[in-house]
Each structure stands twice: as C-alpha cells, then as structure tokens.
Design an enzyme around this catalytic site. Structure first.
Site, PDB file in Angstrom:
ATOM      1  N   HIS A   1     -71.851  15.994 -24.651  1.00  0.00           N
ATOM      2  CA  HIS A   1     -71.118  16.534 -23.508  1.00  0.00           C
ATOM      3  C   HIS A   1     -70.038  15.539 -23.122  1.00  0.00           C
ATOM      4  O   HIS A   1     -70.240  14.329 -23.217  1.00  0.00           O
ATOM      5  CB  HIS A   1     -72.046  16.731 -22.300  1.00  0.00           C
ATOM      6  CG  HIS A   1     -71.282  16.988 -21.019  1.00  0.00           C
ATOM      7  ND1 HIS A   1     -70.840  18.234 -20.662  1.00  0.00           N
ATOM      8  CD2 HIS A   1     -70.822  16.123 -20.066  1.00  0.00           C
ATOM      9  CE1 HIS A   1     -70.158  18.137 -19.522  1.00  0.00           C
ATOM     10  NE2 HIS A   1     -70.131  16.864 -19.140  1.00  0.00           N
TER      11      HIS A   1
ATOM     12  N   LYS B   1     -76.801  14.767 -26.075  1.00  0.00           N
ATOM     13  CA  LYS B   1     -77.727  15.837 -25.708  1.00  0.00           C
ATOM     14  C   LYS B   1     -79.062  15.679 -26.458  1.00  0.00           C
ATOM     15  O   LYS B   1     -79.157  14.900 -27.409  1.00  0.00           O
ATOM     16  CB  LYS B   1     -77.070  17.189 -26.010  1.00  0.00           C
ATOM     17  CG  LYS B   1     -75.807  17.454 -25.166  1.00  0.00           C
ATOM     18  CD  LYS B   1     -75.235  18.846 -25.444  1.00  0.00           C
ATOM     19  CE  LYS B   1     -74.005  19.132 -24.580  1.00  0.00           C
ATOM     20  NZ  LYS B   1     -73.508  20.517 -24.780  1.00  0.00           N
TER      21      LYS B   1
ATOM     22  N   TYR C   1     -75.041  21.785 -14.605  1.00  0.00           N
ATOM     23  CA  TYR C   1     -74.207  22.832 -15.200  1.00  0.00           C
ATOM     24  C   TYR C   1     -73.955  23.993 -14.230  1.00  0.00           C
ATOM     25  O   TYR C   1     -73.687  25.112 -14.673  1.00  0.00           O
ATOM     26  CB  TYR C   1     -74.853  23.342 -16.491  1.00  0.00           C
ATOM     27  CG  TYR C   1     -74.532  22.516 -17.721  1.00  0.00           C
ATOM     28  CD1 TYR C   1     -73.213  22.378 -18.180  1.00  0.00           C
ATOM     29  CD2 TYR C   1     -75.534  21.887 -18.462  1.00  0.00           C
ATOM     30  CE1 TYR C   1     -72.908  21.640 -19.311  1.00  0.00           C
ATOM     31  CE2 TYR C   1     -75.241  21.138 -19.596  1.00  0.00           C
ATOM     32  CZ  TYR C   1     -73.929  21.027 -20.017  1.00  0.00           C
ATOM     33  OH  TYR C   1     -73.622  20.297 -21.152  1.00  0.00           O
TER      34      TYR C   1
ATOM     35  N   ASN D   1     -74.708  21.126 -29.656  1.00  0.00           N
ATOM     36  CA  ASN D   1     -73.479  20.504 -30.171  1.00  0.00           C
ATOM     37  C   ASN D   1     -73.404  19.005 -29.850  1.00  0.00           C
ATOM     38  O   ASN D   1     -72.324  18.440 -29.750  1.00  0.00           O
ATOM     39  CB  ASN D   1     -72.246  21.279 -29.672  1.00  0.00           C
ATOM     40  CG  ASN D   1     -72.198  21.371 -28.156  1.00  0.00           C
ATOM     41  OD1 ASN D   1     -73.007  20.751 -27.468  1.00  0.00           O
ATOM     42  ND2 ASN D   1     -71.247  22.118 -27.637  1.00  0.00           N
TER      43      ASN D   1
ATOM     44  N   GLU E   1     -69.436  14.441 -12.067  1.00  0.00           N
ATOM     45  CA  GLU E   1     -70.512  14.287 -13.063  1.00  0.00           C
ATOM     46  C   GLU E   1     -71.026  12.846 -13.110  1.00  0.00           C
ATOM     47  O   GLU E   1     -72.226  12.622 -13.293  1.00  0.00           O
ATOM     48  CB  GLU E   1     -70.006  14.729 -14.442  1.00  0.00           C
ATOM     49  CG  GLU E   1     -69.780  16.237 -14.505  1.00  0.00           C
ATOM     50  CD  GLU E   1     -69.219  16.710 -15.832  1.00  0.00           C
ATOM     51  OE1 GLU E   1     -68.989  17.922 -15.973  1.00  0.00           O
ATOM     52  OE2 GLU E   1     -69.016  15.882 -16.744  1.00  0.00           O
TER      53      GLU E   1
HETATM   54  N1  UDP Z   1     -72.398  26.805 -24.665  1.00  0.00           N
HETATM   55  C1  UDP Z   1     -73.173  27.777 -25.287  1.00  0.00           C
HETATM   56  N2  UDP Z   1     -72.573  28.968 -25.621  1.00  0.00           N
HETATM   57  C2  UDP Z   1     -71.256  29.228 -25.359  1.00  0.00           C
HETATM   58  C3  UDP Z   1     -70.491  28.236 -24.718  1.00  0.00           C
HETATM   59  C4  UDP Z   1     -71.102  27.038 -24.379  1.00  0.00           C
HETATM   60  O1  UDP Z   1     -74.355  27.583 -25.525  1.00  0.00           O
HETATM   61  O2  UDP Z   1     -70.765  30.320 -25.704  1.00  0.00           O
HETATM   62  C5  UDP Z   1     -73.046  25.527 -24.287  1.00  0.00           C
HETATM   63  C6  UDP Z   1     -72.625  24.354 -25.191  1.00  0.00           C
HETATM   64  O3  UDP Z   1     -73.743  23.468 -25.325  1.00  0.00           O
HETATM   65  C7  UDP Z   1     -71.511  23.719 -24.379  1.00  0.00           C
HETATM   66  C8  UDP Z   1     -72.045  23.887 -22.945  1.00  0.00           C
HETATM   67  O4  UDP Z   1     -72.648  25.178 -22.963  1.00  0.00           O
HETATM   68  O5  UDP Z   1     -71.295  22.360 -24.761  1.00  0.00           O
HETATM   69  C9  UDP Z   1     -71.009  23.832 -21.850  1.00  0.00           C
HETATM   70  O6  UDP Z   1     -69.976  24.754 -22.153  1.00  0.00           O
HETATM   71  P1  UDP Z   1     -68.447  24.355 -21.987  1.00  0.00           P
HETATM   72  O7  UDP Z   1     -67.643  25.604 -22.125  1.00  0.00           O
HETATM   73  O8  UDP Z   1     -68.268  23.552 -20.732  1.00  0.00           O
HETATM   74  O9  UDP Z   1     -68.168  23.449 -23.289  1.00  0.00           O
HETATM   75  P2  UDP Z   1     -67.908  21.872 -23.450  1.00  0.00           P
HETATM   76  O10 UDP Z   1     -67.132  21.413 -22.234  1.00  0.00           O
HETATM   77  O11 UDP Z   1     -69.257  21.211 -23.572  1.00  0.00           O
HETATM   78  O12 UDP Z   1     -67.105  21.755 -24.717  1.00  0.00           O
HETATM   79 MG    MG Z   2     -67.520  21.700 -20.234  1.00  0.00          MG
END
Ligand code: UDP
Ligand code: MG
Length: 139
Positions: A115, A9, A49, A112, A126
């Site tokens: 992805h 990211k 997303y 974080n 994706e």
């Molecule tokens: N995210 C956020 N707040 C939240 C949950 C997710 O900003 O409460 C962001 C974070 O960057 C995350 C992305 O949205 O990686 C996609 O969320 P997902 O639940 O799919 O998490 P991932 O699959 O990336 O672990």
């Molecule tokens: Mg996810």
C-alpha cells in the site's frame, strides 16, 4: 521533503518479501523514518480503508488486510509519495509496469503486496493512523 505511508500487506509478509520491498525503497534513495510490524483487527482495517467503504471489494479487502501481520512504514524524501507509487506500480498488477513491485510479485488485484498513500492529505492522515510524532525520526 515529503512523507508517505507504506504498508507491506499480509501477502508480502507471508511470502517473505519484507526485505525485497525495503531494498527497493533504499535503492531509490527513500529514507525509512518509522517502521513497525502489527496485525490489524477487522475494525482497524475498516477504519484505515474507510474511503473505500462503499466499494464492492471493501469486505474482502478488510478481511485480507486483517488476516495476518503487516509492516507499516513512514517513508521520507523529495517527492516520495509519487516515487513510492511508481515503485509500487498500478493497483491491478496486470497493468503495472514491468519491474514494479506489483508487476513482479502481486498475484491478484487484491493481493498486491504493498500500500502507498496517494496524496499529501491522505499521507498525513494515514501516517497519523499508525504513528505518533515521537515515533517518526527525520534524517
Ligand atoms: N482492490 C481490490 N479490487 C479492486 C480495487 C482495489 O481488491 O477492484 C484492493 C487492492 O488491494 C488495492 C486496495 O483495494 O490496493 C485499495 O484500492 P485503491 O484503489 O486505493 O488502490 P491502491 O491505492 O492501493 O493502488
Ligand atoms: Mg489507494
């Protein structure tokens, strides 16, 4: 043999973590089958997303994801979807296991670093969002 989509990211690219992330994939025996750097537009980030469109964090997340260059990769290997998720750690870095990418480097639940696709169907979708079949090299 399985494939998954990985993204370093904007925070990871900005902080110079490209090599660190790739080193961990290679050390885990994961092959890189495709890779490129690009910057998403806001619209493209929203498309990627789309599954999170109704979430409260959607606008901020897509602002962040379009704020700078990212590195997108197709990873390949046995059970690579799960393996990559394990290397990444939990979405919330405060809950991520020690030694995972997010535990070691994330600074915020949104920022974080990486992805990774979460299932075979999402991985296929994706990967197709970023790469044509001609750009993916299986080994
Ligand atoms: N995210 C956020 N707040 C939240 C949950 C997710 O900003 O409460 C962001 C974070 O960057 C995350 C992305 O949205 O990686 C996609 O969320 P997902 O639940 O799919 O998490 P991932 O699959 O990336 O672990
Ligand atoms: Mg996810």
């Amino acid at each position: 043999m399985e494939r998954t989509l990985s993204i370093i990211k904007p925070d990871g690219v900005e902080r110079g973590l490209i090599g660190e992330v790739i080193k961990r994939f290679e050390a885990a025996g994961i092959r890189i089958a495709a890779m490129k750097m690009l910057q998403l537009t806001k619209k493209e980030a929203e498309g990627f997303y789309a599954v999170h469109a109704s979430k409260p964090f959607f606008n901020s997340l897509t602002d962040f994801m379009s704020s700078g260059p990212i590195v997108v990769m197709v990873l390949e290997g046995e059970d690579v979807i799960q393996k990559n998720r394990e290397l990444m750690g939990a979405t919330n870095y405060k809950e991520a296991k020690p030694g995972t990418i997010r535990a070691d480097f994330a600074t915020d639940i949104e920022r974080n670093v990486v992805h990774g696709s979460d299932a075979p169907e999402t991985a296929a979708k994706e990967i197709a969002y970023f790469f044509s079949n001609l750009e993916i090299v299986s080994r």
